[in-house]
Design a protein around this motif. Structure first.
Motif, PDB file in Angstrom:
ATOM      1  N   THR A   2      22.569   9.452   1.170  1.00 62.37           N
ATOM      2  CA  THR A   2      21.664   8.779   2.096  1.00 62.37           C
ATOM      3  C   THR A   2      20.901   9.844   2.877  1.00 62.37           C
ATOM      4  O   THR A   2      21.511  10.663   3.550  1.00 62.37           O
ATOM      5  CB  THR A   2      22.468   7.872   3.042  1.00 62.37           C
ATOM      6  OG1 THR A   2      23.248   6.984   2.243  1.00 62.37           O
ATOM      7  CG2 THR A   2      21.550   7.081   3.949  1.00 62.37           C
ATOM      8  N   PRO A   8      22.006   8.926  12.720  1.00 66.20           N
ATOM      9  CA  PRO A   8      22.855   8.243  11.725  1.00 66.20           C
ATOM     10  C   PRO A   8      23.653   7.088  12.321  1.00 66.20           C
ATOM     11  O   PRO A   8      23.882   6.088  11.647  1.00 66.20           O
ATOM     12  CB  PRO A   8      23.803   9.346  11.237  1.00 66.20           C
ATOM     13  CG  PRO A   8      23.206  10.631  11.643  1.00 66.20           C
ATOM     14  CD  PRO A   8      22.274  10.373  12.788  1.00 66.20           C
ATOM     15  N   LEU A 192      28.003   8.076   3.567  1.00 66.19           N
ATOM     16  CA  LEU A 192      27.526   7.363   4.736  1.00 66.19           C
ATOM     17  C   LEU A 192      26.372   8.144   5.368  1.00 66.19           C
ATOM     18  O   LEU A 192      26.332   9.368   5.282  1.00 66.19           O
ATOM     19  CB  LEU A 192      28.662   7.194   5.748  1.00 66.19           C
ATOM     20  CG  LEU A 192      29.812   6.293   5.275  1.00 66.19           C
ATOM     21  CD1 LEU A 192      30.966   6.337   6.258  1.00 66.19           C
ATOM     22  CD2 LEU A 192      29.331   4.859   5.104  1.00 66.19           C
ATOM     23  N   PRO A 193      25.430   7.435   5.999  1.00 62.99           N
ATOM     24  CA  PRO A 193      24.295   8.122   6.618  1.00 62.99           C
ATOM     25  C   PRO A 193      24.782   9.219   7.566  1.00 62.99           C
ATOM     26  O   PRO A 193      25.624   8.967   8.430  1.00 62.99           O
ATOM     27  CB  PRO A 193      23.589   7.005   7.393  1.00 62.99           C
ATOM     28  CG  PRO A 193      23.976   5.746   6.687  1.00 62.99           C
ATOM     29  CD  PRO A 193      25.368   5.972   6.178  1.00 62.99           C
TER      30      PRO A 193
END
Lengths: 574, 574
Positions: A2, A8, A192-193
Motif C-alpha cells: 500500500t 497511515p 497495512l498502510p
C-alpha cells in the motif's frame, strides 16, 4: 504494498472521503458508513459491514438491489457498535433491519451490541452471519466469512428490493448462507498502510491453501501449481464440502484478492467452468473479478452457492452499486448475431506448379527457416531483455511466434509441392498473422515480398536473383516501417546488409562469401544502434535506461543473417 | 507478479478463452478477438484493440454504447493485421468501421494494413489514434496512447450508438482525442507470464513520472510523495498541458495500473477532486478504478477530457460491457433521502454532581489512562506483530485508537467536574465507539462497567471498591466475549489477575502490593497463552504459524496491569 496515503492511521477515513465524493449522486455518508439514497417503496434495510481494506466489500455494494447501507471500520477491524447503530438508524425505512457480516469475533460483538440497542428502540433487527470459508472450520457455524459475503448480501439485497418482509428477507439470507461454500488460496501477503513489512507472507513459489483474508491460518502450504491444477484443487475442495441436497445449479464467484489480475482470473475461470460442467453442475451467472479483497494480497477464492428457485431469482436480479452493476435486459434488446464472418480470412489458394529449380530452392528455404527458428528460440529471452530497455519486451516472443508459424506454413507448402516463391509468401503471411507486433508485420511483409520477387517458373536461379529478393525484403520493411538509417531500428542493419551483399555479388565473389561479409556488416551496424542519442519516437528517454543497449530488431536481424551464413555453402549458393 | 497460467506462451489465448466463456451471453469470439452481439439498428462499428495485459482494455469494453469489437493481441503486443481484419469484418454492420487504438508503432502498422485490405473490399474505414500521454512527447501527435484510450473509445462508442454516420463518429472521436490528456506514474514494474524477473522496475520508494504502460521511459524518477503531493503533481502536469480553449468541464479518469488498490485510488481521488474544483473546473462523471492496466504494475494515471456539449453527452451516455456499466436512471427512481438520522448517536448527558472523593478518584483515573496511553503507543507495533501471527494484526492499532479516545473523553469529563464513575463510563463509551474491533468492544464495555460499579456519591472509596470495580470489569468481558480460561484470550490473564487482587486485598495487604502481585500473575498467564494447543475458534491452524506466540489481547492486558503497578503508590491506594 500500500503506497498511497497521507497519515497511515487515517487511511480508512481518507479513502472513504474520496469514495463518498465520487458516488455522492447515489450514496450519502453518515457517521460510521454510507447509505443508499432511497428509491421507490420502503423496504427492509440490509446493512452490511466490516473492516476497510476489502473493497468493494463493503461500501462498494450499497445501491439498488443490494445493500441499503454499509458500516465501514478501520483497516481489517470491525466497526464499533456505535458505527453500526448509526448506519442502521440511517438505513432503516420502517420495515426492520437485517445486519449481515462475515463471522469474526469483533463483528459478532459490535453488530450484536448495536442490534440490542436498536431493538430497545423498537426496531426489528435480524442478524445473518456469513460462514462460507470451508478451510476455517469443519463445523459450518464456526467458519469465517470471506467472499461468500457477496453471495449472501446479494440475495438479502434482492429479497429486500423484491419487497419481502423482514421474516422473508432473513429466511432468504440464511438459506443463501447455508448454500454457500468458499475455498481461498493465497500467493502472497499484504501490507497495512504505512507498515514497513507485510502483515503476513507466503513463501515465494508456494500457495497457502485456505489462508484467511486477514492472514488467518489455513490448511497447509504447497508448491504453486499450474492453473489447471489450481482449478482442480479449488473445485474438488468445494464439491467435497457441498451442502446436503444442494442440487445441480450453482452461482460461482471467482474472486481476486488484490494483486491477482483479471487476465489471470479469466484464465483460471476457463478451467474452473469446464470442471464444474464436467461435475454435472449448471453455471448460473458466474462473477469473475474483485469482489471481496484484502489490500494487496495475492490470491484467489472460489465460491459456489447452490441454488434453488428462490436463490436463483435473487442471484440473477438486477442491481446497481458503485462496484456491481447488473441488468438482465441490456440497454438495447439483443438481436441476432452480427454478420457471420471471419471465415474468409484464410483464403485457400491452389499451389501453383513449380519447376524443379523452384522446388529445390523451396527445400533450401525450409532449411533456412529451420535455422532461423533454432536461432530465435535460443535467443528469445535475450531479445526480450534488450527490447525491455527501451521498448515493451515483446520482441523475442514475437519473433518466435512468427518464425514458428512461418516454418509450419512453409512445411505444409513444401509437402504440397510448392516452389520457393509461393512457399515464402505463405510463410510471410503466416508470420504476420500469428506474430502480431511491429516485428511481425515487418518480417511477414518482407518474406512475402522476397517470395514474390522470385517466381516459381524459372529453370534456374542466379545469385543476382537472391540479391533482388533481399532488396525486395528490405524495400517492404522500409515502406511499412518508414524508418531510415540512423533511426536505430532494424533498418540500420538491414540496408547496409543488402548493399554489402549486392556489392559482393556484383564484384563476382562467391555468394556464401558475399553473405558472410554482409552479415558481418549487419552485426557491426546492429551493435552501433546502442549509442547515446535517443531512439526515434521515444521522446525524453531516461538516459540511464536506453544508453548502451542495441535495438532489438536490429539485433535479431544481425543474429539471423549471421546464423544463415553457417548454412552449408551449397545451400546458400544452391 | 503473474502467477496463474499453464503454458506462459499461451497466456493471452488462454485468458481470452475464459473471458469468452464468462460473457458468452453478450459477446461472440471471432478469429482475432470478440464482437458484441448486435442490438438494435445497424450502427457504425467501433473496433478497438491492442495487446493483452491491459484489461479491461480492450475486450472488457465491448458492449452496448461502447466498442462493437475488440482485437486482442499477445501480451503487450499489437494484434496482427489479419486479426484486425477478421474482427472488423465480423463487427461491420454495413455503415463503416472506425479502428481505434493507442499510438504505438506496431498498432499503427497492423491496423493500417487491415484498413487498406478492408477498403479494397469497399468498406469505409476510418482510423482514430489515441495520443493522450503528455509525458511521452511534446508534439501532440507523437504521444503514446494510455488511459485516454478509455475516454476516446467511450465517445466513439456513444456516438455510434446514437446513430451518427461514420463522418460524425470519426469527428467525435478525433475531438475526444484532441481534448484528452493523461499523466501516469509508476511505483513498481510488471512481470510477463512465466518470466522469472520483472520486465522493468522502479527503485523501491521511488516514483517514475510518465513511465509508459509497457515500461517505456518517462520524464524522471523521484522520491515517492505523500498522497496529497502526488495529487498535486498529477493535476499540475495536466493543467499545464491543457488543450487550447478547453473550457471548464472535465471528465476525469483516475486509473489504477494493476496492484494499486481501490482504496488507494479513492484516497487519492479525495485530493484530486478538490484540486480540480479549486482550479475552477467542474467534474463530470469521474471514473475511478482499473480501466487501462498493465499486468501487475504498481501505479496510477490521471486523465482529463475537456468537454464541450457533444463530448459531455457522449461521455455521460449509458453503456453496458463486461467491465463498464453505466445507467443514468438507476433500477428504481431516486427518491428523497432515507430518514435523517445519526444525530442521536452521541447523547448529551449532564454530568452528575460528584463528591470530593469521587473527584479525586477521577484525577487518578485520568492519570491511569495517561499511563495506559503511553504504554500502548510504545507497544503498538509489537502488539500488531504478535496479533498478525494468528489474527489480523490490528490489535496494536485498535488499542491505541481506543485509549486515545478514552483519554480524550476522560479529560473532557474531568474538566467538566465529573467523578471517577461518570468519567470511566464516558471513557469506556469513547473507547468502544472509536476503536472498533473485538478489543474495542471488550475494553469499552469493561471500563464502562467498572465506572458504573463505583458511583460518584460516596465520601470515601475503600480498597474493596476497587476490587469490585475490577470484578465488574472482568465480568463485562466474560459476558461479551464468551471465552473462558484456557481459550488463550485476554480472559486467561484477566481472571487470575482479578482473583489474585481480591485475595491480596482480602488478606489485608496494601493495595499496591496486591496489585503488583496480581500483575505478575497476569504476565505469567499471558506468556502461557503461547503454547502448542490451538487457539479457540482457529480451526486447523498451521502449527508453525501460531506456536510460541502469546495472545495479543492477553499480552496487552498484562502490559497495562504491570505498567499501572508503577503508578505512585498513593495514586493506586488513593
Amino acid at each position: 504494498m500500500t503506497r498511497i496515503f497521507n497519515d497511515p492511521a487515517e487511511f480508512a477515513e481518507d479513502q472513504f472521503t474520496g469514495f463518498l465524493d465520487l458516488y455522492a449522486d447515489r450514496l450519502r455518508g453518515v457517521p460510521g458508513g454510507a447509505v443508499a439514497l432511497r428509491s421507490g417503496e420502503p423496504q427492509v434495510a440490509v446493512v452490511v459491514g466490516g473492516g476497510s481494506g476489502h473493497y468493494p466489500a463493503f461500501a462498494g455494494l450499497v445501491g439498488s438491489g443490494f445493500a441499503t447501507g454499509a458500516v465501514v471500520g478501520n483497516v481489517f477491524t470491525s466497526p464499533s457498535a456505535a458505527q453500526v447503530y448509526s448506519v442502521a438508524k440511517a438505513a432503516h425505512q420502517g420495515r426492520g433491519v437485517v445486519l449481515t457480516f462475515g463471522n469474526y469475533a469483533g463483528d459478532n460483538m459490535n453488530f450484536g451490541i448495536a442490534a440490542e440497542r436498536l431493538r430497545k428502540e423498537g426496531i426489528d433487527v435480524r442478524i445473518v452471519v456469513v460462514t462460507d470459508d470451508v478451510a476455517s472450520a469443519s463445523e459450518e457455524d464456526k467458519r469465517r466469512g470471506i467472499a461468500g459475503d457477496f453471495s449472501v448480501f446479494k440475495v438479502l439485497g434482492a429479497a429486500a428490493a423484491a419487497g419481502l418482509d423482514i421474516d422473508g428477507v432473513e429466511r432468504a439470507g440464511r438459506a443463501a448462507n447455508a448454500a454457500t461454500r468458499t475455498i481461498g488460496v493465497a500467493f502472497s501477503g499484504c501490507t497495512l498502510p504505512g507498515a514497513d513489512r507485510p502483515l503476513f507472507t507466503v513463501p515465494e513459489g508456494q500457495l497457502g491453501l485456505g489462508l484467511g483474508i486477514h492472514g488467518e491460518p489455513g490448511i497447509r502450504d504447497e508448491q504453486m501449481p499450474a492453473a489447471h491444477e489450481l482449478a482442480q484443487l479449488m473445485v474438488d475442495s468445494l464439491l467435497e464440502a457441498a451442502p446436503q441436497g444442494g442440487g445441480k445449479r450453482v452461482a460461482p464467484i471467482l474472486n481476486g484478492l488484490g494483486t491477482t489480475k483479471y487476465e489471470e482470473l479469466f484464465l483460471l475461470w476457463g478451467t474452473v467452468a469446464g470442471l464444474l460442467r464436467e461435475a454435472g453442475l449448471e453455471v448460473v451467472d458466474a462473477e469473475v473479478g474483485e469482489l471481496v479483497t484484502s489490500l494487496d494480497m495475492g490470491g484467489v477464492s472460489l465460491t459456489l452457492m447452490w441454488l434453488d428457485d428462490e436463490l436463483e431469482t435473487f442471484w440473477r436480479a438486477d442491481a446497481y452499486t458503485p462496484a456491481f452493476r447488473k441488468q438482465r435486459a441490456p440497454v438495447a434488446a439483443i438481436g441476432g448475431f452480427a454478420q457471420e464472418s471471419g471465415d474468409d480470412v484464410r483464403e485457400s489458394h491452389a499451389i501453383p506448379e513449380a519447376t524443379p529449380a523452384a522446388r529445390a530452392l523451396a527445400g533450401t528455404a525450409v532449411g533456412a527457416l529451420e535455422t532461423m527458428a533454432r536461432i530465435l528460440h535460443a535467443n528469445e529471452a535475450m531479445l526480450g531483455d534488450i527490447d525491455a530497455v527501451a521498448g515493451d519486451g515483446d520482441h523475442g516472443r514475437g519473433m518466435v511466434k512468427g518464425v514458428d508459424a512461418a516454418l509450419a506454413a512453409a512445411r505444409i507448402a513444401y509437402d504440397g509441392g510448392a516452389g520457393a516463391a509461393w512457399l515464402l509468401q505463405a510463410a510471410g503471411q503466416a508470420w504476420a498473422e500469428h506474430a502480431g507486433g511491429t516485428s511481425g508485420v515487418l518480417w511477414g511483409a518482407a518474406l512475402e515480398a522476397a517470395g514474390r520477387s522470385l517466381t516459381d517458373g524459372r529453370s534456374a536461379y542466379a545469385d543476382q536473383d537472391f540479391v533482388a529478393a533481399g532488396q525486395a525484403f528490405s524495400a517492404a520493411i522500409v515502406d511499412l516501417g518508414r524508418a531510415t538509417v540512423g533511426d536505430k531500428t532494424l533498418v540500420d542493419a538491414l540496408l547496409p546488409f543488402v548493399e554489402e551483399l549486392a556489392a559482393g555479388v556484383g564484384h563476382g565473389g562467391a555468394f556464401p562469401d558475399a553473405w558472410r561479409a554482409a552479415a558481418a556488416v549487419a552485426a557491426e551496424k546492429a551493435e552501433a544502434t546502442a549509442s547515446l542519442s535517443p531512439k526515434l519516437g521515444r521522446a525524453r528517454p531516461l538516459a540511464e535506461r536506453s544508453v548502451g543497449t542495441p535495438d532489438a530488431g536490429a539485433t535479431s536481424f544481425a543474429l539471423l543473417a549471421g546464423g544463415l551464413a553457417d548454412l552449408p555453402a551449397g545451400a546458400l549458393a544452391l
